[in-house]
Design a protein around this motif. Structure first.
Motif, mmCIF file in Angstrom:
data_model
loop_
_atom_site.group_PDB
_atom_site.id
_atom_site.type_symbol
_atom_site.label_atom_id
_atom_site.label_comp_id
_atom_site.label_asym_id
_atom_site.label_seq_id
_atom_site.Cartn_x
_atom_site.Cartn_y
_atom_site.Cartn_z
ATOM 1 N N ALA A 78 27.326 33.543 31.609
ATOM 2 C CA ALA A 78 26.333 33.004 32.252
ATOM 3 C C ALA A 78 25.723 34.179 33.322
ATOM 4 C CB ALA A 78 26.944 31.784 33.263
ATOM 5 N N GLY A 79 26.074 35.229 33.283
ATOM 6 C CA GLY A 79 25.600 36.371 34.207
ATOM 7 C C GLY A 79 26.143 35.950 35.661
ATOM 8 N N ARG A 80 27.030 35.257 35.868
ATOM 9 C CA ARG A 80 27.468 35.130 37.347
ATOM 10 C C ARG A 80 28.425 36.250 37.798
ATOM 11 N NH1 ARG A 80 27.827 29.476 35.310
ATOM 12 N NH2 ARG A 80 29.906 29.825 35.137
ATOM 13 N N ARG A 81 28.870 36.249 38.989
ATOM 14 C CA ARG A 81 29.762 37.468 39.414
ATOM 15 C C ARG A 81 30.811 36.507 40.105
ATOM 16 N NH1 ARG A 81 28.831 42.041 37.333
ATOM 17 N NH2 ARG A 81 29.399 43.199 38.979
ATOM 18 N N ALA A 82 31.230 35.616 39.887
ATOM 19 C CA ALA A 82 32.421 34.762 40.573
ATOM 20 C C ALA A 82 33.878 35.540 40.370
ATOM 21 C CB ALA A 82 32.458 33.326 40.141
ATOM 22 N N SER A 83 33.831 36.142 39.054
ATOM 23 C CA SER A 83 35.269 36.684 38.756
ATOM 24 C C SER A 83 35.454 38.083 39.438
ATOM 25 C CB SER A 83 35.197 37.347 37.179
ATOM 26 O OG SER A 83 34.917 36.097 36.521
ATOM 27 N N VAL A 84 34.250 38.598 39.939
ATOM 28 C CA VAL A 84 34.332 39.722 40.822
ATOM 29 C C VAL A 84 34.981 39.331 42.337
ATOM 30 C CG1 VAL A 84 33.298 41.462 41.883
ATOM 31 C CG2 VAL A 84 32.495 41.118 39.772
ATOM 32 N N ASP A 85 34.301 38.200 42.740
ATOM 33 C CA ASP A 85 35.312 37.622 44.028
ATOM 34 C C ASP A 85 36.533 37.206 43.745
ATOM 35 O OD1 ASP A 85 32.534 38.161 45.272
ATOM 36 O OD2 ASP A 85 31.723 36.085 44.772
ATOM 37 N N PHE A 86 36.846 36.844 42.632
ATOM 38 C CA PHE A 86 37.992 36.386 42.469
ATOM 39 C C PHE A 86 39.064 37.527 42.521
ATOM 40 C CE2 PHE A 86 41.376 36.130 38.937
ATOM 41 C CZ PHE A 86 42.332 35.339 39.645
ATOM 42 N N TRP A 87 38.675 38.875 41.645
ATOM 43 C CA TRP A 87 39.563 39.992 41.798
ATOM 44 C C TRP A 87 39.573 40.509 43.156
ATOM 45 C CZ3 TRP A 87 36.086 41.410 37.069
ATOM 46 C CH2 TRP A 87 36.854 40.955 35.802
ATOM 47 N N ARG A 88 38.417 40.678 43.795
ATOM 48 C CA ARG A 88 38.759 40.922 45.192
ATOM 49 C C ARG A 88 39.751 40.275 46.017
ATOM 50 N NH1 ARG A 88 34.809 43.859 47.832
ATOM 51 N NH2 ARG A 88 33.185 43.572 46.061
ATOM 52 N N ASP A 89 40.042 39.202 45.971
ATOM 53 C CA ASP A 89 40.784 38.257 46.749
ATOM 54 C C ASP A 89 42.402 38.466 46.074
ATOM 55 O OD1 ASP A 89 39.069 37.533 48.673
ATOM 56 O OD2 ASP A 89 38.839 35.454 47.854
ATOM 57 N N GLU A 90 42.131 38.504 44.740
ATOM 58 C CA GLU A 90 43.515 38.663 44.013
ATOM 59 C C GLU A 90 44.158 39.968 44.332
ATOM 60 O OE1 GLU A 90 45.181 38.095 39.445
ATOM 61 O OE2 GLU A 90 43.178 38.993 39.786
ATOM 62 N N TYR A 91 43.445 41.159 44.459
ATOM 63 C CA TYR A 91 43.905 42.360 44.442
ATOM 64 C C TYR A 91 44.638 42.310 45.786
ATOM 65 C CZ TYR A 91 41.820 43.261 39.986
ATOM 66 O OH TYR A 91 41.354 43.177 38.714
ATOM 67 N N ARG A 92 43.482 41.616 46.815
ATOM 68 C CA ARG A 92 44.165 41.862 48.220
ATOM 69 C C ARG A 92 45.497 41.028 48.460
ATOM 70 N NH1 ARG A 92 38.228 40.851 50.952
ATOM 71 N NH2 ARG A 92 37.621 43.124 50.998
ATOM 72 N N LEU A 93 45.627 39.917 47.592
ATOM 73 C CA LEU A 93 46.833 39.409 47.629
ATOM 74 C C LEU A 93 48.012 40.146 47.207
ATOM 75 C CD1 LEU A 93 48.762 36.706 47.915
ATOM 76 C CD2 LEU A 93 47.598 36.147 45.793
ATOM 77 N N ASN A 94 47.771 40.952 46.119
ATOM 78 C CA ASN A 94 48.610 41.758 45.478
ATOM 79 C C ASN A 94 49.214 42.890 46.591
ATOM 80 O OD1 ASN A 94 46.623 42.010 42.409
ATOM 81 N ND2 ASN A 94 48.403 40.514 43.101
ATOM 82 N N ALA A 95 48.345 43.218 47.424
ATOM 83 C CA ALA A 95 48.739 44.186 48.324
ATOM 84 C C ALA A 95 49.476 43.527 49.580
ATOM 85 C CB ALA A 95 47.522 45.025 49.073
ATOM 86 N N ARG A 96 49.042 42.219 49.850
ATOM 87 C CA ARG A 96 49.661 41.588 50.995
ATOM 88 C C ARG A 96 51.354 41.371 50.543
ATOM 89 N NH1 ARG A 96 48.178 38.885 55.112
ATOM 90 N NH2 ARG A 96 46.202 38.371 54.562
#
Length: 352
Positions: A78-96
């Motif tokens: 669909a040309g959206r970017r929600a997945s990028v926002d998901f990864w941003r928070d997911e990877y921060r969670l991995n670091a936490r």
């Protein structure tokens, strides 16, 4: 506690229990779940009444099969970017999780793949069972191992991690421990007893001692006996040479690996190999996650991720049309673009 919630939280004794609650979807992670886990850990880190955290999956099929791949597919189409926002928070969670100041006990029973590895294997107390199947299977959908997976696999003995990253092969308990993805083997029928015992722990030392008390020797794995050909073949500098060495070995297991490598995304293979080699020289998980975020964003904009998910998850025809179709057509410049800085869109974990 609402059983309809995708993440269930409850405290027993001085232990916070986090349960992923999408059993019909193999507890696949959504953005809401990532945020919920992160918020729970933030509170637990500052709560003197919480001694430890235990994370598990509901149902009996696995902890977590990864991110919600279909949502990523629909987002990209669909040309959206929600997945990028998901990864941003997911990877921060991995670091936490990696830096969590209290014992973080991950019950890695059943299927633990992709994002499931990210919420478990960075913890300091990682428990597998005879039912565990642990994998980073991203190349099969035209993606690249993420959630800190390239750091974990780059640190495995010899070239075992390279083998697992490129083929996406799932391993059992003993091999997960051998590769540094887990620490303890506990038979699945004792997990309920272990969970109850953990809830009686009042100090971090009691938590780790309790897990050790339940730990037994895992059934024999396969990878230790395959180190010879794996180390020799996967030490090559290029994907093409890896495949040549596997073919030249003449071993059935090596031939099976070639069959897998020839079916997955050539671009994903080459970028994965480069990411692993680079991860070996990065000094922190945060730096690796920054690198993986760049790679994930580039993969999201490329053709193979959508095509890979279509072929495996959506249409299920198992006949992806990769672009380019052959490893030799993926140039060094193509690979290098995946690692270029994102400007003001960087994840930036290693800068803090």
């Amino acid at each position: 506690m609402n059983d309809d919630e995708p993440v269930l939280l409850h405290t027993a004794g001085r232990v916070l229990h986090i349960t992923l609650n999408r059993p019909r979807a193999l507890n696949a992670l959504t953005h809401t779940m990532v945020r919920g886990i992160d918020e729970a850990l933030t509170r637990a880190a500052g709560d003197d009444d919480v001694t430890a955290v235990v994370i598990a999956g509901s149902g009996d099929r696995g902890l977590c099969a990864g991110g919600d791949i279909r949502s990523i597919y629909e987002d990209a189409r669909a040309g959206r970017r929600a997945s990028v926002d998901f990864w941003r928070d997911e990877y921060r969670l991995n670091a936490r999780i990696a830096g969590f100041p209290k014992p973080y006990v991950a019950l890695m029973d059943g299927i633990v793949m992709g994002g499931g590895v990210g919420i478990s294997a960075h913890g300091d107390v990682r428990v597998v069972t005879e039912r565990s199947r642990v994998a980073m299977p991203e190349t099969g959908i035209g993606f690249v191992p993420d959630v800190g997976g390239t750091r974990l696999l780059a640190g495995a003995p010899g070239e075992l991690g390279t083998h697992l990253a490129l083929t996406g092969r799932a391993v059992g308990a003993a091999d997960a421990v051998l590769c540094g993805l887990a620490d303890h083997f506990v038979p699945s029928h004792r997990l309920t007893e272990l969970t109850a015992a953990l809830s009686r722990c009042a100090t971090p030392t009691e938590v780790t001692d309790t897990v050790r008390r339940f730990t037994t020797e895992a059934p024999e794995g396969e990878l230790a006996g395959q180190r010879g050909w794996i180390d020799e073949c996967y030490a090559a500098d290029t994907v093409e040479e890896v495949i040549d060495r596997l073919l030249d070995s003449g071993l059935p297991a090596a031939k099976e690996a070639v069959t897998t490598l020839q079916a997955v995304s050539p671009t994903a293979l080459k970028v994965t190999l480069a990411a692993l080699r680079r991860a070996r020289h990065l000094t922190s998980l945060e730096a690796v996650l920054d690198q993986e975020f760049r790679v994930s964003c580039r993969a999201f904009d490329g053709p193979d991720l959508v095509e890979g998910v279509r072929a495996r998850i959506v249409d299920k025809d198992r006949n992806p049309r990769w672009s380019p179709a052959e490893p030799g057509d993926v140039t060094p410049a193509d690979v290098a673009r995946y690692f270029e800085p994102l400007g003001d869109q960087e994840l930036g974990l290693s800068a803090h």
